[in-house]
Design a protein around this motif. Structure first.
Motif, short mmCIF file in Angstrom:
data_model
loop_
_atom_site.label_atom_id
_atom_site.label_comp_id
_atom_site.label_asym_id
_atom_site.label_seq_id
_atom_site.Cartn_x
_atom_site.Cartn_y
_atom_site.Cartn_z
N GLY A 1 -23.19 29.79 38.94
CA GLY A 1 -22.50 28.51 39.76
C GLY A 1 -23.57 28.18 40.59
N GLU A 2 -23.83 27.40 41.89
CA GLU A 2 -23.82 26.21 42.29
C GLU A 2 -25.33 27.13 43.07
N GLY A 3 -26.59 27.20 42.74
CA GLY A 3 -27.52 27.66 43.40
C GLY A 3 -29.01 26.03 43.38
N LYS A 4 -30.04 27.26 44.07
CA LYS A 4 -31.61 26.90 44.09
C LYS A 4 -32.36 26.95 44.36
N GLY A 5 -33.25 26.82 43.36
CA GLY A 5 -34.38 28.36 44.07
C GLY A 5 -35.26 28.67 44.72
N LEU A 6 -36.05 29.62 44.93
CA LEU A 6 -37.10 29.78 46.13
C LEU A 6 -38.15 28.53 45.53
N ASP A 7 -38.18 29.11 44.27
CA ASP A 7 -39.28 27.98 44.00
C ASP A 7 -39.62 27.96 42.12
N CYS A 8 -39.97 26.63 41.21
CA CYS A 8 -40.25 26.65 40.60
C CYS A 8 -39.34 27.97 39.32
N CYS A 9 -38.96 27.42 38.63
CA CYS A 9 -38.54 28.91 37.28
C CYS A 9 -38.91 27.97 35.78
N ASN A 10 -38.49 28.34 34.93
CA ASN A 10 -38.83 28.23 33.56
C ASN A 10 -36.51 28.44 33.08
N ILE A 11 -36.53 26.75 32.77
CA ILE A 11 -35.19 27.26 32.62
C ILE A 11 -35.18 27.08 31.37
N PHE A 12 -35.11 28.27 30.61
CA PHE A 12 -35.18 28.66 29.28
C PHE A 12 -33.33 29.17 28.23
N ALA A 13 -32.50 28.93 29.12
CA ALA A 13 -31.37 29.67 28.44
C ALA A 13 -30.40 28.46 29.01
N LYS A 14 -29.52 28.78 28.73
CA LYS A 14 -27.51 28.20 28.80
C LYS A 14 -26.55 29.28 28.29
N VAL A 15 -25.33 29.76 28.87
CA VAL A 15 -24.56 30.29 28.87
C VAL A 15 -23.67 29.64 27.21
N PHE A 16 -23.14 29.76 26.62
CA PHE A 16 -22.03 29.81 25.73
C PHE A 16 -20.82 28.88 26.80
N ASP A 17 -20.82 28.20 26.18
CA ASP A 17 -19.53 27.49 27.26
C ASP A 17 -18.17 28.15 27.67
N GLU A 18 -18.04 28.76 26.39
CA GLU A 18 -16.86 30.04 26.16
C GLU A 18 -17.22 31.72 26.78
N ASP A 19 -18.40 30.77 27.29
CA ASP A 19 -18.91 32.54 28.08
C ASP A 19 -18.73 32.76 29.55
N ILE B 1 -46.21 33.68 30.78
CA ILE B 1 -46.11 31.65 30.57
C ILE B 1 -46.81 30.73 32.09
N ILE B 2 -47.15 29.75 31.45
CA ILE B 2 -46.91 28.55 32.57
C ILE B 2 -45.36 27.84 32.94
N GLN B 3 -45.77 27.46 33.55
CA GLN B 3 -44.45 26.00 34.06
C GLN B 3 -44.02 25.71 32.89
N GLU B 4 -43.06 25.39 32.64
CA GLU B 4 -42.82 24.24 31.47
C GLU B 4 -40.90 24.16 31.73
N ASN B 5 -40.34 22.81 31.65
CA ASN B 5 -39.35 23.23 32.30
C ASN B 5 -39.19 23.70 32.98
#
Length: 137
Positions: free
Chosen positions: A94-112, A59-63
Motif C-alpha cells: 500500500g502507501e509508504g515512503k522509505g527510510l532511504d533510497c532503495c532500488n525499485i526493481f519489480a511490481k506485483v501483477f495487477d491481478e495479484d 549493486i549500485i543505486q539505479e531507479n
C-alpha cells in the motif's frame, strides 16, 4: 526472465521485473533465486513488509527513490556506503515512503495486488511470516 513468485501461507503472488529501469538489480536479484526469508511489518515506512537480512547484492543505486507505488519491490544497494538501507528488501502492499533510497526493481501483477494486500495485513496483525522467492517458470 520476466519476474518472480513469492510463496506464502496465504498463496502465491507474482511480480514482474522492471528490466528497462533497473537491469543491474534485476539480474543480480534473479541470480539469487530461490531463497527464503522471514518478513516483518515496517514500523516507520507505511504499508510495507521487509527484511534487513536480505541475501547480499553488490549493486549500485539505479531507479532509486524513497517514493514507491503499492505493489513495488525495493532492494537497498551497498553503494553509496552511506545508504541506510543496504541489504534491506521491502515489498510495499500500500502507501509508504522509505527510510532511504532503495532500488525499485519489480511490481506485483495487477491481478495479484489484492492477495499482496492480504499478506501485508496478515503480517501487520499476526506477525512475521516466512516467504520463499522463486523464478517464474
Amino acid at each position: 526472465m520476466t519476474g518472480f513468485v513469492i510463496k506464502t501461507a496465504i498463496g502465491n503472488i507474482r511480480f514482474k521485473y522492471y528490466l528497462a529501469d533497473a537491469p543491474g538489480t534485476v539480474n543480480a536479484f534473479d541470480a539469487l533465486l530461490p531463497f527464503t526469508r522471514t518478513f516483518i511489518h515496517a514500523r516507520v515506512s507505511g504499508q510495507e513488509i521487509w527484511i534487513d537480512d536480505a541475501p547480499p547484492l553488490d549493486i549500485i543505486q539505479e531507479n532509486a527513490s524513497v517514493f514507491t507505488e503499492p505493489g513495488e519491490v525495493v532492494f537497498g544497494p551497498l553503494k553509496p556506503a552511506r545508504t541506510k538501507t543496504a541489504n534491506c528488501m521491502g515489498i510495499y502492499y500500500g502507501e509508504g515512503k522509505g527510510l532511504d533510497c532503495c532500488n525499485i526493481f519489480a511490481k506485483v501483477f495487477d491481478e495479484d495486488l489484492a492477495l499482496l494486500k492480504n499478506l501485508g495485513n496478515t503480517i501487520w496483525k499476526q506477525g512475521a511470516q516466512e516467504i520463499t522467492f522463486e523464478k517464474i517458470i
